[in-house]
Design a protein around this motif. Sequence first.
Motif, PDB file in Angstrom:
ATOM      1  N   GLN A  41      41.722  16.792  21.017  1.00  0.00           N
ATOM      2  CA  GLN A  41      41.321  15.604  20.271  1.00  0.00           C
ATOM      3  C   GLN A  41      39.889  15.754  19.758  1.00  0.00           C
ATOM      4  O   GLN A  41      39.580  15.381  18.633  1.00  0.00           O
ATOM      5  CB  GLN A  41      41.442  14.356  21.153  1.00  0.00           C
ATOM      6  N   ILE A  45      38.604  15.687  15.837  1.00  0.00           N
ATOM      7  CA  ILE A  45      37.553  14.787  15.358  1.00  0.00           C
ATOM      8  C   ILE A  45      36.472  15.582  14.631  1.00  0.00           C
ATOM      9  O   ILE A  45      36.029  15.189  13.545  1.00  0.00           O
ATOM     10  CB  ILE A  45      36.965  13.981  16.527  1.00  0.00           C
ATOM     11  N   ILE A  55      35.193   8.752  11.148  1.00  0.00           N
ATOM     12  CA  ILE A  55      36.124   8.442  12.229  1.00  0.00           C
ATOM     13  C   ILE A  55      35.372   7.778  13.368  1.00  0.00           C
ATOM     14  O   ILE A  55      34.251   8.160  13.710  1.00  0.00           O
ATOM     15  CB  ILE A  55      36.789   9.741  12.739  1.00  0.00           C
ATOM     16  N   PRO A  60      40.226   7.569  19.103  1.00  0.00           N
ATOM     17  CA  PRO A  60      41.216   8.637  19.347  1.00  0.00           C
ATOM     18  C   PRO A  60      41.322   9.036  20.810  1.00  0.00           C
ATOM     19  O   PRO A  60      42.415   9.296  21.314  1.00  0.00           O
ATOM     20  CB  PRO A  60      40.694   9.802  18.502  1.00  0.00           C
ATOM     21  N   TYR A  61      40.183   9.055  21.518  1.00  0.00           N
ATOM     22  CA  TYR A  61      40.227   9.377  22.951  1.00  0.00           C
ATOM     23  C   TYR A  61      40.977   8.293  23.722  1.00  0.00           C
ATOM     24  O   TYR A  61      41.740   8.589  24.643  1.00  0.00           O
ATOM     25  CB  TYR A  61      38.817   9.513  23.523  1.00  0.00           C
ATOM     26  N   THR A  64      44.695   8.729  23.084  1.00  0.00           N
ATOM     27  CA  THR A  64      45.181   9.928  23.773  1.00  0.00           C
ATOM     28  C   THR A  64      45.359   9.677  25.265  1.00  0.00           C
ATOM     29  O   THR A  64      46.403   9.982  25.841  1.00  0.00           O
ATOM     30  CB  THR A  64      44.205  11.099  23.553  1.00  0.00           C
TER      31      THR A  64
END
Length: 74
Positions: A41, A45, A55, A60-61, A64
């Motif tokens: 991830q 990024i 972003i 995103p973390y 995930t």
Amino acid sequence: MSELTKRVLFGVPAAAFFLFVTWLGAFYFAALIILIAVLIQRELIVMSESAGFKIDRYFPYTITLWILLTPYLQ
């Protein structure tokens, strides 16, 4: 040193480590998979930001970890 030699010198110990963690059991295997997913991830990024996309650094973390930890939550 050629690229193939570098890859083999990394791949053989990495494969042995992966097999060892798999042999240790489910908790260690899941932790390894989560660590690998977070590192992937991070790379995505960095690549997206270098391509010019803006972003959020934490979303995103969060997604995930949420997806990977869902089986362990009650």
